[in-house]
Design a protein around this motif. Structure first.
Motif, mmCIF file in Angstrom:
data_model
loop_
_atom_site.group_PDB
_atom_site.id
_atom_site.type_symbol
_atom_site.label_atom_id
_atom_site.label_comp_id
_atom_site.label_asym_id
_atom_site.label_seq_id
_atom_site.Cartn_x
_atom_site.Cartn_y
_atom_site.Cartn_z
ATOM 1 N N LEU A 84 0.890 -1.250 -0.005
ATOM 2 C CA LEU A 84 -0.013 -0.093 0.107
ATOM 3 C C LEU A 84 0.988 1.271 -0.042
ATOM 4 O O LEU A 84 1.987 1.271 0.757
ATOM 5 C CB LEU A 84 -0.840 -0.143 1.077
ATOM 6 N N GLU A 100 0.446 3.000 3.806
ATOM 7 C CA GLU A 100 0.669 2.293 5.087
ATOM 8 C C GLU A 100 1.823 1.358 4.649
ATOM 9 O O GLU A 100 1.926 0.746 3.491
ATOM 10 C CB GLU A 100 -0.296 1.654 6.073
ATOM 11 N N LYS A 110 2.326 -1.869 4.405
ATOM 12 C CA LYS A 110 1.640 -3.296 4.181
ATOM 13 C C LYS A 110 1.649 -3.979 2.958
ATOM 14 O O LYS A 110 1.419 -3.426 1.964
ATOM 15 C CB LYS A 110 0.281 -3.088 4.667
ATOM 16 N N ILE A 145 0.841 -6.619 0.141
ATOM 17 C CA ILE A 145 -0.538 -7.171 -0.119
ATOM 18 C C ILE A 145 -0.221 -8.487 -1.130
ATOM 19 O O ILE A 145 -0.598 -9.776 -0.875
ATOM 20 C CB ILE A 145 -1.664 -6.463 -0.502
ATOM 21 N N ASN A 185 -11.248 -14.814 1.619
ATOM 22 C CA ASN A 185 -11.244 -13.232 1.719
ATOM 23 C C ASN A 185 -9.869 -12.711 2.074
ATOM 24 O O ASN A 185 -9.131 -13.063 3.036
ATOM 25 C CB ASN A 185 -12.309 -12.936 2.625
ATOM 26 N N GLY A 186 -9.580 -11.564 1.433
ATOM 27 C CA GLY A 186 -8.373 -10.913 1.951
ATOM 28 C C GLY A 186 -7.033 -11.341 1.410
ATOM 29 O O GLY A 186 -6.165 -11.094 1.589
ATOM 30 N N SER A 187 -7.192 -12.513 0.303
ATOM 31 C CA SER A 187 -6.169 -13.107 -0.086
ATOM 32 C C SER A 187 -5.203 -12.220 -0.932
ATOM 33 O O SER A 187 -4.198 -12.188 -1.416
ATOM 34 C CB SER A 187 -6.296 -14.570 -0.387
ATOM 35 N N GLY A 188 -5.834 -11.258 -1.652
ATOM 36 C CA GLY A 188 -5.357 -10.412 -2.475
ATOM 37 C C GLY A 188 -5.659 -10.429 -4.221
ATOM 38 O O GLY A 188 -5.169 -9.879 -4.873
ATOM 39 N N LYS A 189 -6.983 -11.059 -4.258
ATOM 40 C CA LYS A 189 -7.499 -11.370 -5.497
ATOM 41 C C LYS A 189 -7.746 -9.894 -6.199
ATOM 42 O O LYS A 189 -7.275 -9.615 -7.250
ATOM 43 C CB LYS A 189 -8.712 -12.224 -5.559
ATOM 44 N N SER A 190 -8.670 -8.997 -5.448
ATOM 45 C CA SER A 190 -9.075 -7.690 -5.892
ATOM 46 C C SER A 190 -8.096 -6.678 -6.192
ATOM 47 O O SER A 190 -8.043 -6.145 -7.200
ATOM 48 C CB SER A 190 -10.018 -7.186 -5.140
ATOM 49 N N THR A 191 -7.019 -7.139 -5.215
ATOM 50 C CA THR A 191 -5.870 -6.236 -5.332
ATOM 51 C C THR A 191 -5.099 -6.693 -6.576
ATOM 52 O O THR A 191 -4.736 -5.622 -7.134
ATOM 53 C CB THR A 191 -4.841 -6.319 -4.249
ATOM 54 N N TYR A 204 -1.581 2.045 -4.592
ATOM 55 C CA TYR A 204 -0.793 0.800 -4.378
ATOM 56 C C TYR A 204 0.645 1.133 -4.795
ATOM 57 O O TYR A 204 0.942 1.900 -5.761
ATOM 58 C CB TYR A 204 -0.969 -0.434 -5.263
ATOM 59 N N GLN A 242 -15.669 -5.448 -8.779
ATOM 60 C CA GLN A 242 -16.335 -6.299 -7.591
ATOM 61 C C GLN A 242 -17.603 -5.459 -7.211
ATOM 62 O O GLN A 242 -18.649 -5.976 -6.967
ATOM 63 C CB GLN A 242 -15.469 -6.871 -6.614
ATOM 64 N N GLU A 273 -15.421 -11.350 -9.082
ATOM 65 C CA GLU A 273 -16.862 -11.815 -8.185
ATOM 66 C C GLU A 273 -17.786 -11.489 -8.962
ATOM 67 O O GLU A 273 -18.744 -10.849 -8.377
ATOM 68 C CB GLU A 273 -16.628 -11.306 -6.953
ATOM 69 N N HIS A 283 -15.716 -17.025 -5.750
ATOM 70 C CA HIS A 283 -15.727 -17.717 -4.694
ATOM 71 C C HIS A 283 -16.436 -19.124 -4.948
ATOM 72 O O HIS A 283 -16.378 -20.094 -4.009
ATOM 73 C CB HIS A 283 -16.251 -16.956 -3.480
HETATM 74 N N1 LIG Z 1 -6.650 0.377 0.301
HETATM 75 C C1 LIG Z 1 -6.420 -0.684 1.179
HETATM 76 N N2 LIG Z 1 -6.101 -0.039 2.557
HETATM 77 C C2 LIG Z 1 -6.107 -1.036 3.487
HETATM 78 N N3 LIG Z 1 -6.004 -2.248 3.286
HETATM 79 C C3 LIG Z 1 -6.123 -2.887 1.997
HETATM 80 C C4 LIG Z 1 -6.677 -1.992 0.913
HETATM 81 N N4 LIG Z 1 -6.461 -2.777 -0.209
HETATM 82 C C5 LIG Z 1 -6.334 -4.141 0.117
HETATM 83 N N5 LIG Z 1 -6.158 -4.181 1.475
HETATM 84 C C6 LIG Z 1 -6.078 -5.209 2.136
HETATM 85 O O1 LIG Z 1 -5.179 -6.289 1.267
HETATM 86 C C7 LIG Z 1 -6.029 -7.560 1.652
HETATM 87 C C8 LIG Z 1 -6.292 -7.923 0.158
HETATM 88 O O2 LIG Z 1 -7.513 -7.507 -0.334
HETATM 89 P P1 LIG Z 1 -8.035 -7.749 -1.308
HETATM 90 O O3 LIG Z 1 -9.367 -6.938 -1.451
HETATM 91 O O4 LIG Z 1 -7.340 -7.983 -2.528
HETATM 92 O O5 LIG Z 1 -8.699 -9.386 -1.062
HETATM 93 P P2 LIG Z 1 -9.642 -10.309 -1.952
HETATM 94 O O6 LIG Z 1 -8.896 -11.391 -2.195
HETATM 95 O O7 LIG Z 1 -10.257 -9.712 -3.209
HETATM 96 O O8 LIG Z 1 -10.959 -10.611 -0.832
HETATM 97 P P3 LIG Z 1 -12.601 -10.900 -1.228
HETATM 98 O O9 LIG Z 1 -12.558 -12.304 -1.422
HETATM 99 O O10 LIG Z 1 -13.030 -10.576 0.361
HETATM 100 O O11 LIG Z 1 -13.023 -9.909 -2.177
HETATM 101 C C9 LIG Z 1 -7.128 -7.496 2.505
HETATM 102 O O12 LIG Z 1 -6.354 -7.696 3.735
HETATM 103 C C10 LIG Z 1 -7.293 -6.213 2.508
HETATM 104 O O13 LIG Z 1 -7.932 -5.552 3.697
#
Ligand SMILES: Nc1ncnc2c1ncn2[C@@H]1O[C@H](COP(=O)(O)OP(=O)(O)OP(=O)(O)O)[C@@H](O)[C@H]1O
Ligand SMILES: [Mg+2]
Lengths: 501, 251
Positions: free
Chosen positions: B11, B14, B16, B18, B38-44, B55, B87, B173, B205
Motif C-alpha cells: 500500500l 501504510e 503493508k 499485500i 477473503n483478503g488473500s489479494g484477488k481484488s488487489t 498501490y 467487484q 466476483e 468464490h
Molecule cells: N486500500 C487498502 N487499504 C488497506 N488495506 C487494503 C487496501 N486494499 C487492500 N487491502 C487489504 O489487502 C488484503 C487483500 O484485499 P483484497 O481486496 O485484494 O482481497 P480479496 O482477495 O479480493 O478478498 P475478497 O474475497 O473478500 O474480495 C486485505 O487484507 C485488505 O484488507
C-alpha cells in the motif's frame, strides 16, 4: 418521452464536442477594428456624451444624471467573499464603439463591417437568419433563435426582426427602443431595479450604453428563442448593458444571453442590470451562459462581473425561471432575484457556478415571497477547482402576507483538488407561520473511484472529470433550452481543463 | 496474452505488503479462474492490473501482449485491451448509462486510431447486446449504476465488456449476488465473447460459475501468492473441502 431521448442524445453529442475542442479559453481572440472611445474616466460630461451618442430623449438623460449624482456618494460593497484590487473608476473607458457603427451606421446586418460579422461567426453566433446555432443538430421541431449582438458599447444588429414584429413581439436594442418605444421604456426602466439599488446598479443607470429590450404583448407566446450575445473587445473598456423584458398578461418568452471577451492582461469591468417584469399568468425563462475571460492561471486579467438581475412577478401566477451557467470571469458577484408579489407566483433559480484556477465566484439568488401561495425553488451547483473560491449566497424571505408560501433550496458543492474552497451562506427570514422553507446542502469531492472507473473504461482523466461534473450538474443543464445545453456542457468541460493531474 | 512475474505490491499509505510475488501466465483464448480466501489479494491483483492509485509496486513485471502494463495510465491499459469487471461497480449520478458507454467506446476507438461510432451505429449495437443480457431500455437511460440492484450492476458490467470488446477480461466476483438465472445470463454473456483469442481471468468464490464458464486453469490464491494451480477439478475440491487442506499442504 421524445424529450428524454433527445436529452440523452444531446449529452452524448457533447462529449464528442468537448473532445474536439482544444485550447483553454477559445474565445480569447480579439478583433482588430477601428473604434472610437469616449474620453477616459467618468464625469457628468461622459454621461451626457453617452446619452447623446444614443440620441436619447431628455428624460433619459435626466434619469442618468440623477443616478450619477447618487453614485458619487455611494461606496463599493465589500460584503461578498471576493478579493480584488481596488478599481480605479477613472481609469476606464465608459464608451467604445466600432467606427463603422457610428452616426451613419449600417441600416441592416448585411451592411455591417465584415470584420464584425466574422467575429460573431468565429464565436459560433448566427447573425444570418438560420434556424440554429452552428454545430447544434436541429431538433425535430425547427426552433429558431433570434440574436441581438452587442459589441462593446453598441448593438450591431438584431435578427428576425420582421418575423417577431408579425407576432407582435418587440425585440431590439434598448437604444433603439428608446427611440421607437420611449413610453414603454420610460414606464418600466428602473421599476424593478431602482436607480439607487446598489453601487453597480447605480453606476449602470448612469452609464449604460446599450442592451436588449423585449416586449411580449398580452397572450403572445414568443415564436422563437430570443438571445443577446455580449462581446467585450476593446481594451480598458467597461461594458454596462441594460436589459429590460416585459411579459404582458398570459404571455411567455424564453431568452438567453451569452458573453465572451478577449484575453487581456488587465482586468475589465462588466456591470449589467437586467430587469424582468412579469404580469398575470405570464412566464419568462431567462438563461445565461456566462463565459467572460476568467484571467490566467495566476489571476492576471479577466472580467469583473458585477451584475444585478431581478424579476418582478407582478401578476398572480406569474412565473420566472433563472438558469445560469457561470464558467467565466475573474470575479463574479451576481444574485438573480425573484420578487414574488403576485399570488401563486413562482420563481425558480438553477445555477452552475464553476471557479477554476484563481477565479472567485460569489453568486446565488434572492427569493422574496410577498404574495400568498408563492413558490420558489433553488438548485445551485457550485464547482471549485484549482485555487478558486466559490460561494453560494442566497436569501429566502417569507413576508407576513405570504401565507402558505413554499421554498425548496438545494445547494451542492463539488471540490476538485484540495486548494479550492466552497462556501454556502443561506439567509432565511420567515415572518409567516404557514410558510415552509426547506434547505439541503452537500459538499463533496470528485470521487477517485468514479474517475478510476471511467478511466478503466478508456476515458482520459479530463474527460472523466468532465463527465462526472456534467452528471453533477445535470439537473441545471436540463433546465437550459435544448439549443444551448450542449454548448453549456462543453463549457463545463473546458473551464475545468487543467484542474486535474 | 497476460504475463505476471513475481508481482509484489504494497500500500502507498501504510507499510503493508499485500501481494508477495504473484506469478500468472494466461495464454491467448484461455480462461483462468482464481479462487481464494477473503483478503488473500484477488481484488488487489485486479486493481493493480487496471492501474488503480494507492498501490506501490515493489517488484515484478506485468506484460499484456508484450507491452509493459505497469508503465501505462489506466486508460491506456483499457485501450490496449484490458477490461476489469468490478467487484463493486461504481455509481455515477447524473450520467446516463448510454452516454457513459458511448463515451467509453469512442474514447478507446480514438486512442487506437479507429473511427468513432456514429450515434446510430452505437445505438444499434448497444440495443442488441443489452437485449441478450436482459437489460431493458430504462436501465440504459438511468444514471450509471445508480439505484441498480446488485445483480443489475453486474449485468451492466458485462454489457460494458461486450461493448468494449477487450482482449483480456478480468472479472472480479461477477457472480456474487446473482440469482441463478442472472448467473446463467452472465455466463452466457461471457461465453458469447469467447472466440479462441480473447482471454479471461475469472475471480470467484464459487464453483457454480465455473460450471457455466469452463476454465482451462484454476489457481488458488492465499496470503498474496498463488499457492496452487490445476485443472477444473481444483475448484471442485475447494467447493467440497474448503481451503484448509490446500493451505496445510503448502505450509
Ligand atoms: N486500500 C487498502 N487499504 C488497506 N488495506 C487494503 C487496501 N486494499 C487492500 N487491502 C487489504 O489487502 C488484503 C487483500 O484485499 P483484497 O481486496 O485484494 O482481497 P480479496 O482477495 O479480493 O478478498 P475478497 O474475497 O473478500 O474480495 C486485505 O487484507 C485488505 O484488507
Ligand atoms: Mg475481492
Amino acid at each position: 418521452m421524445t424529450d428524454m431521448i433527445a436529452k440523452e442524445g444531446v449529452e452524448a453529442e457533447t462529449v464528442e464536442a468537448v473532445k474536439s475542442l482544444s485550447g483553454k479559453y477559445k474565445y480569447g481572440f480579439s478583433t482588430d477594428i477601428e473604434s472610437e472611445y469616449a474620453p477616459l474616466g467618468l464625469d457628468e460630461d461622459i454621461v451626457k456624451l453617452i446619452s447623446k451618442k444614443n440620441d436619447e430623449p431628455e428624460w433619459m438623460l435626466d434619469w442618468r444624471l440623477q443616478a450619477f449624482e447618487r453614485w458619487k456618494l455611494m461606496k463599493e460593497p465589500e460584503w461578498a467573499m471576493v478579493d480584488y484590487p481596488k478599481i480605479n473608476f477613472q481609469d476606464i473607458y465608459y464608451y467604445s464603439r466600432p467606427k463603422s457603427m457610428s452616426e451613419d451606421k449600417p441600416k441592416s446586418l448585411d451592411d455591417v463591417d465584415p470584420k464584425l460579422l466574422e467575429t460573431y461567426a468565429k464565436l459560433g453566433i448566427p447573425l444570418k437568419e438560420q434556424a440554429l446555432l452552428a454545430g447544434v443538430e436541429a431538433p425535430e421541431n425547427d426552433r429558431k433563435v433570434a440574436v441581438d449582438a452587442v459589441f462593446d458599447s453598441v448593438s450591431v444588429g438584431t435578427t428576425f426582426q420582421k418575423e417577431l414584429k408579425n407576432a407582435g413581439v418587440i425585440f431590439m436594442s434598448i437604444s433603439e427602443a428608446l427611440k421607437e418605444h420611449p413610453e414603454l421604456v420610460k414606464k418600466y426602466i428602473g421599476s424593478v431595479v431602482p436607480q439607487s439599488d446598489n453601487f453597480y446598479a447605480t453606476l449602470n443607470s448612469a452609464v449604460f450604453s446599450d442592451g436588449s429590450f423585449v416586449y411580449i404583448p398580452e397572450g403572445v407566446k414568443c415564436p422563437m428563442e430570443l438571445s443577446t450575445y455580449f462581446r467585450i473587445n476593446a481594451e480598458n473598456t467597461g461594458q454596462f448593458e441594460r436589459t429590460l423584458i416585459i411579459a404582458e398578461k398570459g404571455s411567455s418568452v424564453s431568452y438567453l444571453e451569452g458573453c465572451t471577451a478577449p484575453k487581456r492582461d488587465v482586468a475589465q469591468l462588466h456591470a449589467a442590470v437586467v430587469e424582468l417584469v412579469i404580469l398575470e399568468d405570464a412566464e419568462i425563462k431567462y438563461s445565461t451562459v456566462q463565459n467572460w475571460y476568467p484571467g490566467d492561471e495566476n489571476g492576471k486579467g479577466g472580467i469583473y462581473n458585477f451584475v444585478t438581475k431581478r424579476a418582478d412577478c407582478r401578476g398572480d401566477r406569474a412565473k420566472v425561471m433563472w438558469t445560469q451557467v457561470e464558467t467565466g470571469s475573474a470575479v463574479t458577484w451576481k444574485y438573480p432575484s425573484c420578487i414574488l408579489r403576485g399570488n401563486a407566483s413562482q420563481g425558480e433559480f438553477y445555477s452552475i457556478a464553476i471557479a477554476n484556477n484563481m477565479q472567485q465566484a460569489d453568486t446565488g439568488t434572492k427569493m422574496i415571497h410577498l404574495g400568498k401561495n408563492t413558490k420558489s425553488r433553488i438548485v445551485s451547483k457550485g464547482i471549485s477547482a484549482g485555487k478558486a473560491q466559490n460561494t453560494y449566497r442566497g436569501l429566502v424571505s417569507m413576508h407576513p402576507k405570504a401565507a402558505n408560501a413554499r421554498n425548496y433550496t438545494q445547494c451542492d458543492s463539488l471540490l476538485i483538488g484540495d486548494k479550492c474552497g466552497a462556501h454556502t451562506v443561506p439567509y432565511i427570514e420567515v415572518k409567516n407561520n404557514t410558510a415552509r422553507v426547506e434547505h439541503e446542502a452537500t459538499t463533496s469531492k470528485v470521487d477517485d473511484d468514479q474517475l478510476f472507473y471511467c478511466r478503466q473504461r478508456g476515458m482520459d482523466e479530463e474527460e472523466a472529470v468532465a463527465l462526472v461534473v456534467n452528471g453533477f450538474c445535470k439537473e441545471v443543464l436540463q433546465a437550459l433550452p435544448m439549443e444551448f445545453a450542449m454548448e453549456a456542457q462543453a463549457l463545463v468541460a473546458i473551464s475545468l481543463e487543467g484542474s486535474v493531474g | 496474452m497476460l504475463n505476471i512475474k513475481n508481482l509484489q505490491v504494497g500500500l502507498e499509505e501504510e507499510n503493508k505488503q499485500i501481494l508477495k510475488g504473484v506469478d500468472l501466465n494466461i495464454g491467448e483464448g484461455e480462461v483462468h479462474a482464481i479462487m481464494g480466501p477473503n483478503g488473500s489479494g484477488k481484488s488487489t491483483t485486479s486493481y493493480v492490473l487496471a492501474g488503480k492509485d494507492g498501490y506501490e509496486i515493489t517488484g515484478g513485471t506485468v506484460e499484456l501482449n508484450g507491452h509493459n502494463l505497469l508503465d501505462m495510465d489506466p486508460e491506456e491499459r483499457a485501450a490496449a485491451g484490458l477490461f476489469l469487471a468490478f467487484q463493486y461497480p461504481v455509481e455515477i449520478p447524473g450520467v446516463g448509462n448510454m452516454t457513459f458507454l458511448r463515451t467509453a467506446v469512442n474514447a478507446q476507438r480514438k486512442a487506437r486510431g479507429e473511427k468513432e461510432l456514429t450515434a446510430g451505429e452505437f445505438l444499434k449495437t448497444v440495443r442488441e447486446k443489452a437485449k441478450s443480457l436482459k437489460i431493458d431500455s430504462d436501465m440504459l437511460k438511468r444514471p450509471v449504476n445508480v439505484g441498480f440492484s446488485g445483480g443489475e450492476k453486474k449485468r451492466n458490467e458485462i454489457l460494458q465488456m461486450a461493448m468494449l470488446e477487450p482482449k483480456m477480461c478480468v472479472l472480479d466476483e461477477t457472480d456474487s449476488g446473482l440469482d441463478v438465472d442472472a448467473m446463467k445470463l452472465v455466463a452466457e454473456g461471457v461465453n458469447a465473447l469467447r472466440d479462441g483469442k480473447r482471454s479471461f481471468l475469472v475471480i470467484t468464490h464459487y464453483q457454480r460459475l465455473l460450471d457455466h464458464i469452463k476454465p482451462d486453469v484454476v489457481h488458488i490464491m492465499a496470503n498474496g501468492r498463488i499457492i496452487k494451480s490445476g485443472g477444473p477439478e481444483l475448484a471442485l475440491e475447494v467447493e467440497k473441502n474448503g481451503y484448509a487442506d490446500i493451505l496445510a499442504e503448502v505450509a
